[in-house]
Design a protein around this motif. Structure first.
Motif, PDB file in Angstrom:
ATOM      1  N   GLY A  16       0.824  -1.200   0.000  1.00 31.58           N
ATOM      2  CA  GLY A  16       0.000   0.000   0.000  1.00 31.58           C
ATOM      3  C   GLY A  16       0.854   1.243   0.000  1.00 31.58           C
ATOM      4  N   VAL A  17       0.224   2.369   0.211  1.00 35.44           N
ATOM      5  CA  VAL A  17       0.907   3.661   0.245  1.00 35.44           C
ATOM      6  C   VAL A  17       1.248   3.995   1.696  1.00 35.44           C
ATOM      7  CG1 VAL A  17       0.687   6.129  -0.228  1.00 35.44           C
ATOM      8  CG2 VAL A  17      -0.281   4.455  -1.827  1.00 35.44           C
ATOM      9  N   LEU A  18       2.486   4.334   1.939  1.00 35.01           N
ATOM     10  CA  LEU A  18       2.937   4.679   3.285  1.00 35.01           C
ATOM     11  C   LEU A  18       2.369   6.044   3.672  1.00 35.01           C
ATOM     12  CD1 LEU A  18       4.843   3.855   5.664  1.00 35.01           C
ATOM     13  CD2 LEU A  18       6.629   5.206   4.535  1.00 35.01           C
ATOM     14  N   VAL A  19       1.523   6.059   4.693  1.00 31.17           N
ATOM     15  CA  VAL A  19       0.908   7.321   5.119  1.00 31.17           C
ATOM     16  C   VAL A  19       1.321   7.723   6.530  1.00 31.17           C
ATOM     17  CG1 VAL A  19      -1.063   7.172   3.555  1.00 31.17           C
ATOM     18  CG2 VAL A  19      -1.205   6.112   5.830  1.00 31.17           C
ATOM     19  N   ALA A  20       1.969   6.820   7.273  1.00 29.74           N
ATOM     20  CA  ALA A  20       2.484   7.176   8.597  1.00 29.74           C
ATOM     21  C   ALA A  20       3.594   6.207   8.960  1.00 29.74           C
ATOM     22  CB  ALA A  20       1.391   7.135   9.660  1.00 29.74           C
ATOM     23  N   ALA A  21       4.629   6.710   9.601  1.00 34.99           N
ATOM     24  CA  ALA A  21       5.718   5.896  10.135  1.00 34.99           C
ATOM     25  C   ALA A  21       6.224   6.633  11.364  1.00 34.99           C
ATOM     26  CB  ALA A  21       6.831   5.702   9.108  1.00 34.99           C
ATOM     27  N   THR A  22       5.722   6.225  12.511  1.00 38.46           N
ATOM     28  CA  THR A  22       6.057   6.901  13.757  1.00 38.46           C
ATOM     29  C   THR A  22       6.994   6.026  14.582  1.00 38.46           C
ATOM     30  OG1 THR A  22       4.248   5.989  15.077  1.00 38.46           O
ATOM     31  CG2 THR A  22       3.737   7.890  13.681  1.00 38.46           C
ATOM     32  N   ARG A  23       7.279   6.465  15.787  1.00 44.17           N
ATOM     33  CA  ARG A  23       8.156   5.699  16.667  1.00 44.17           C
ATOM     34  C   ARG A  23       7.617   4.307  16.938  1.00 44.17           C
ATOM     35  NH1 ARG A  23       8.140   5.154  22.169  1.00 44.17           N
ATOM     36  NH2 ARG A  23       6.389   6.608  22.304  1.00 44.17           N
ATOM     37  N   MET A  24       6.289   4.149  16.959  1.00 46.88           N
ATOM     38  CA  MET A  24       5.676   2.901  17.386  1.00 46.88           C
ATOM     39  C   MET A  24       5.017   2.092  16.278  1.00 46.88           C
ATOM     40  SD  MET A  24       6.091   2.569  20.722  1.00 46.88           S
ATOM     41  CE  MET A  24       4.746   1.562  21.340  1.00 46.88           C
ATOM     42  N   HIS A  25       4.585   2.760  15.190  1.00 46.06           N
ATOM     43  CA  HIS A  25       3.798   2.007  14.220  1.00 46.06           C
ATOM     44  C   HIS A  25       3.995   2.517  12.796  1.00 46.06           C
ATOM     45  CE1 HIS A  25       1.057   5.444  14.816  1.00 46.06           C
ATOM     46  NE2 HIS A  25       0.613   5.159  13.604  1.00 46.06           N
ATOM     47  N   ILE A  26       3.524   1.702  11.846  1.00 44.98           N
ATOM     48  CA  ILE A  26       3.555   1.995  10.415  1.00 44.98           C
ATOM     49  C   ILE A  26       2.127   1.865   9.902  1.00 44.98           C
ATOM     50  CG2 ILE A  26       4.389   1.193   8.156  1.00 44.98           C
ATOM     51  CD1 ILE A  26       6.787  -0.047   9.760  1.00 44.98           C
ATOM     52  N   THR A  27       1.718   2.770   9.033  1.00 47.04           N
ATOM     53  CA  THR A  27       0.366   2.723   8.479  1.00 47.04           C
ATOM     54  C   THR A  27       0.421   2.797   6.955  1.00 47.04           C
ATOM     55  OG1 THR A  27      -0.558   3.810  10.432  1.00 47.04           O
ATOM     56  CG2 THR A  27      -1.907   3.813   8.434  1.00 47.04           C
ATOM     57  N   LEU A  28      -0.303   1.871   6.312  1.00 49.18           N
ATOM     58  CA  LEU A  28      -0.444   1.859   4.863  1.00 49.18           C
ATOM     59  C   LEU A  28      -1.889   2.169   4.482  1.00 49.18           C
ATOM     60  CD1 LEU A  28       1.505  -1.396   3.803  1.00 49.18           C
ATOM     61  CD2 LEU A  28       2.399   0.843   4.458  1.00 49.18           C
ATOM     62  N   ARG A  29      -2.041   2.940   3.406  1.00 49.12           N
ATOM     63  CA  ARG A  29      -3.373   3.132   2.811  1.00 49.12           C
ATOM     64  C   ARG A  29      -3.490   2.197   1.611  1.00 49.12           C
ATOM     65  NH1 ARG A  29      -3.087   8.101   1.036  1.00 49.12           N
ATOM     66  NH2 ARG A  29      -2.825   7.545  -1.152  1.00 49.12           N
ATOM     67  N   ARG A  30      -4.590   1.473   1.561  1.00 46.10           N
ATOM     68  CA  ARG A  30      -4.793   0.575   0.432  1.00 46.10           C
ATOM     69  C   ARG A  30      -6.248   0.601  -0.008  1.00 46.10           C
ATOM     70  NH1 ARG A  30      -6.932  -4.223   1.546  1.00 46.10           N
ATOM     71  NH2 ARG A  30      -6.104  -4.971  -0.424  1.00 46.10           N
ATOM     72  N   GLU A  31      -6.467   0.190  -1.256  1.00 43.79           N
ATOM     73  CA  GLU A  31      -7.802   0.150  -1.835  1.00 43.79           C
ATOM     74  C   GLU A  31      -8.178  -1.302  -2.095  1.00 43.79           C
ATOM     75  OE1 GLU A  31      -9.401   3.011  -2.249  1.00 43.79           O
ATOM     76  OE2 GLU A  31      -7.679   4.312  -1.804  1.00 43.79           O
ATOM     77  N   ASP A  32      -9.433  -1.626  -1.811  1.00 46.52           N
ATOM     78  CA  ASP A  32      -9.927  -2.977  -2.050  1.00 46.52           C
ATOM     79  C   ASP A  32     -11.316  -2.894  -2.669  1.00 46.52           C
ATOM     80  OD1 ASP A  32      -9.583  -6.036  -1.275  1.00 46.52           O
ATOM     81  OD2 ASP A  32     -11.644  -5.453  -0.758  1.00 46.52           O
TER      82      ASP A  32
END
Length: 311
Positions: free
Chosen positions: A274-290
């Motif tokens: 997916g698209v990387l939308v957050a990368a913080t000290r604790m977590h990573i977040t991806l945006r994806r379409e389904d």
């Protein structure tokens, strides 16, 4: 607040960890039962690849890995806390050990021939083979698995160490359960409840058994059954929650907006892209379409996961 939806199955040990966390915090939640082996099309509609159990859904936000799920529940319901001071760091370190080292020793013991016979006593040969193939496919190449004989030595030692911690307190780090207790409990719960044929190993540490009885009394909170199709429709009709205003921590040379993959380090190697939308000290977040779930944010903890640029 949006509803909590736990995607799990009854015999999953890591799911029991989260069910207890929900009970500890007295939270109401929806229960979606998922298959224990692939294919898991409804899970993949939400995660895009990740298929370890359990996962937590809140609207169009999907949280993977129990370490992150516990953090989310803590934020949702701060009291009673899973991370009491001043033992917060110690609790997290002990939980990480229990979720990995203790867990794999317990599973090697549990899946010895006597345990396997009990687990699969109602299963056909084809079902047993399918389970073995599924778990092999989720394992990293060269992943070390203890033999039952070696697991016996390790498991007994770990149980004695837990027993030592319970000499003068009801829970591992004090007067109330914390994240360390939840993580240490679930592999032992599997031994005691799913493979009682090999649960005699617990009898050598009565303090641990007493602690397990106290943990079991926590319960699972208030759950309501939910169909997977309804959970997916809810995601499709929802918008991911605004991302918290946290500092972008770039440890990989991958900017926000890059197309990336995330996968577990050693077990459950399926990639989520997916698209990387957050990368913080604790977590990573991806945006994806389904096609079914719409736009979702899939969240992973930093520790235990590999972030790469998508090919």
């Amino acid at each position: 607040m949006p509803d909590l939806i736990l995607h799990h199955y009854p015999s999953s040990p890591f799911s029991e960890k989260i069910r207890l966390a929900l009970g500890f915090k007295q939270l109401a939640w929806h229960s979606v039962t998922i298959p224990r082996i692939a294919p898991k099309p409804d899970v993949l509609a939400l995660t895009g690849g990740y298929r370890r159990t359990p996962l937590l859904q809140i609207g169009a936000d999907i949280y993977c890995d129990t370490a992150l799920i516990c953090d989310v529940l803590e934020h949702r319901q701060p009291a009673p806390t899973l991370y009491p001071e001043p033992e917060k760091g110690l609790g997290r370190v002990l939980a990480q050990w229990a979720d990995s080292t203790l867990f794999w020793a317990a599973m090697a013991w549990n899946f010895q021939p006597r345990g396997r016979a009990q687990l699969f006593d109602q299963a056909s040969a084809q079902e047993r083979e399918a389970f073995a193939r599924d778990r092999a496919a989720m394992s990293a190449t060269g992943m070390t698995r203890l033999r039952p004989e070696d697991a016996a030595s390790a498991y007994k030692s770990y149980l004695r160490r837990l027993s030592d911690m319970l000499d003068d307190r009801p829970y591992l780090l004090g007067e109330a359960p914390c994240i360390a207790d939840l993580s240490a409990y679930h592999p032992l719960w599997f031994t005691r409840t799913r493979v009682p044929a090999v649960a005699d190993i617990l009898d050598f540490t009565p303090a641990v058994l007493d602690w397990m009885n106290r943990m079991a009394l926590i319960g699972h909170g208030e759950s309501t059954p939910m169909d997977a199709a309804d959970a997916i429709a809810l995601a499709a009709g929802s918008t991911p929650a605004p991302l918290p205003d946290e500092v972008f921590q770039d440890d990989h040379g991958l900017p926000l907006g890059a197309r990336v993959t995330v996968a577990a380090e050693t077990f459950g190697l399926e990639q989520t892209e997916g698209v990387l939308v957050a990368a913080t000290r604790m977590h990573i977040t991806l945006r994806r379409e389904d096609d079914r779930a719409g736009t979702v944010h899939v969240h992973f903890p930093r520790i235990g996961y590999v972030l790469k640029a998508a090919e």
